[in-house]
Design an enzyme around this catalytic site. Sequence first.
Site, short mmCIF file in Angstrom:
data_model
loop_
_atom_site.label_atom_id
_atom_site.label_comp_id
_atom_site.label_asym_id
_atom_site.label_seq_id
_atom_site.Cartn_x
_atom_site.Cartn_y
_atom_site.Cartn_z
N THR A 134 0.82 -1.21 0.00
CA THR A 134 0.00 0.00 0.00
C THR A 134 0.85 1.27 0.00
OG1 THR A 134 -1.67 -1.21 1.25
CG2 THR A 134 -1.89 1.18 1.15
N PHE A 164 0.79 2.21 6.11
CA PHE A 164 -0.05 1.22 6.82
C PHE A 164 0.59 -0.17 6.80
CE2 PHE A 164 -3.67 3.86 4.76
CZ PHE A 164 -3.46 4.91 5.65
N GLU A 249 -4.26 -13.83 1.91
CA GLU A 249 -4.44 -12.84 2.98
C GLU A 249 -5.92 -12.66 3.31
OE1 GLU A 249 -3.15 -8.19 3.86
OE2 GLU A 249 -3.56 -8.83 1.80
#
Length: 387
Positions: A134, A164, A249
């Site tokens: 990200t 993040f 994930e």
Amino acid sequence: MEFEEVNADPFSTEERVALREMVRSFAEKEIVPNIDEWERIGLLPRELHERAAEIGLLGIEFDESIGGSGGDSIDFFTMAEELTYAGRSSGLIMSLFAHRIALAPIVSQGGPLLVDQFVRPTLAGTAIAAFAVTEPGGGSDVAALRTTARREGDFYVVNGAKIFISSAVRADFIVAAVRTGGSGYGGISLLVIPSDTPGFEVVRKLDKMGWDCSDTADLAFTDVRVPVANLIGAENEGFRMLTELFLSERLGQAAIAYSTAQRCLDLAEEWCRQRSTFGKPLMSRQLVRHKITEMAHAVDVARTYTRQIIRRVAAGEILVPQVCMAKRQSTDACSFVADAALQLHGGTGYMRDTEINRHYRDARVMSIAGGTNEMMSETVAKWMGYV
């Protein structure tokens, strides 16, 4: 008898029942007495990784030949369920097992040198890994990735930023998605970047609404020189690996979400049986019983569906829309049940130092992390031909 064997619950085999007992014992000894302090300081101690490695938890789903404990994805999800119930924190799982996604491409595409340098010490609990995709302004839009890795001889020179990133404060190395080619999905590669490389910086440790014990950071790369040998797989072939990792994930997050919902349900049931108002336990009120019933319904549907998808993926099926549906179903259930459980706890639930308050705060990120629920719905729509 044959029918019973075919339909036996793979999450409740003799071996996995023993695994659950080991996980619960580990949690009660190592986690429960310390989780409040780890939440306060915003970090897990490195020693916890070593202790989890000693009993084989870190290595579940990784082959013994590379330092793992063996087993498959159902073993991992069995462990994750029980650790959520007994460890009382989904944030702990996201931090302690951040290596599951980070190491997977190294194992499949990285070669023996990268395995020896990065995988073995991580599975032994002496190194910590983070996975960085990200970026500022990018969110889930991987095609817009802007962190560049320009080749200069035997090195890539990396410049850019990531945001993040779980476990990045403590990480010894980062598996980062970088742009080695042109624009779009086709120019992306995966690169292992040691955190002590000059030019690498943890810009700030983030203060979050939940998952407090899981350190999260923004990162910066300024002329970071990384050996070409640290490239995972072929150059510009990273997006294919990312697609596989995102599915893994998201399925993991779905399992942790329904497990957190189950823990919230358990806490609510216990509270409503013990707490009395106007001379009667809360559970004696029809309104309360019906709310508990709705919560149990949501948990069971999410768990049943997600476990079915876990089994099918473990058998080799490629189920992109179904995985997205499982994440959406489970995170919706988690949000609903955590909110209802806190409401039933009343003023006590509003207190930050209660377990139900932690789950309520932690539940909020589950419909965001790993791809928002809106993105999950759009992915399903595309795969179903609705777009």
